[in-house]
Design a protein around this motif. Sequence first.
Motif, PDB file in Angstrom:
ATOM      1  N   LYS A 192       0.819  -1.208   0.000  1.00  7.05           N
ATOM      2  CA  LYS A 192       0.000   0.000   0.000  1.00  7.05           C
ATOM      3  C   LYS A 192       0.859   1.267   0.000  1.00  7.05           C
ATOM      4  O   LYS A 192       1.894   1.333   0.642  1.00  7.05           O
ATOM      5  N   GLU A 200       4.005   4.715   6.189  1.00  7.03           N
ATOM      6  CA  GLU A 200       4.057   3.732   7.277  1.00  7.03           C
ATOM      7  C   GLU A 200       4.233   2.312   6.739  1.00  7.03           C
ATOM      8  O   GLU A 200       5.058   1.539   7.239  1.00  7.03           O
ATOM      9  N   THR A 236       1.577   4.054   1.409  1.00  6.62           N
ATOM     10  CA  THR A 236       1.663   4.931   2.577  1.00  6.62           C
ATOM     11  C   THR A 236       3.074   4.835   3.131  1.00  6.62           C
ATOM     12  O   THR A 236       3.728   3.783   3.026  1.00  6.62           O
TER      13      THR A 236
END
Length: 320
Positions: A96, A100, A98
């Motif tokens: 994903k 993080e 992101t």
Amino acid sequence: MMNGNNENSRVAVVGAGLIGRAWAVVFARSGFDVCLYDMSAQALKDCEQAVLASLEDLNGYGLLKESPEAIVRRISTTTSLLEAVNGAIFVQENVKETLEMKRQIFSELDQLVAPGVPIASSTSWIPSSRFTEDLLHRDRCLVGHPINPPHVVPLVEVCPAPWTSREAVECAQRIYRAAGQSPVLLRQEIEGFLVNRVQGAVLNEMMSLHEQGYASVEDLDAVMRDGLGMRWAFMGPFETIDLNAPGGLLDYADRFGPTYQRVARESILFDWNAEALGLMEAERRDRLPLSRITERSGWRDRCLMQLAAQKRKFVADGAD
């Protein structure tokens, strides 16, 4: 269904979403043994049919040298990240988008992947320095950003961090070329890399022109689809202007540079406001209901395959 067997050219693909499974097709059709990882067993199961369907489409346009079934046999799947990267000579990450998630997966990969093996991220926007700065082996990390769908569109943006080694960059470029892709190298990091920044400039002008009432979404799409895109499908903007004046690029700049400067100064930055976007959305939904997005995406991929097949025939004729 998927059962790879060539350990000497093993590539790990991390993440079995849309981009990850496309990468599996890219590497496997070029002779690499691919281990496709996802933490979700269901995601891996779902991707098997999609991978075979993509290969069958490619085969239908003469873009494969082997049968889809032979290529699929070079792809294995696993829910174990350690198993996926074991023996890999290259890792392509696709989790994903992101910061993080990128930091988490690269931290895990840095511990599991053999030293010296390049780890490339498919991130569309985030420079790798933002998620590899604290890694022990950060010198082998970089961005390898594909263009969707990567099993049809060959461009890959190779963007190293300030600490990425020359060896890692050269290795990534070699592997991408061996996989039939077309790598371009960024000389330094920048958010969004090259493609998204160029696309962003075009989108800004298109959306601004629409908001100001100059043309419909459909007619603005036609400007690219039936105009600029016809040329840009086989040559870039630099070659385009070089050929559009008798004296080449400098002649073109002399003739039209002042006009382009004036237009650029008058250009209005589009602020992605909800009202303007809502009007664009309404025009698009009149043309294509959301229920047909997947169907139309498949049509797009087949069009690109047909274009790729044609480019194989005429690009070589224009090579130096």
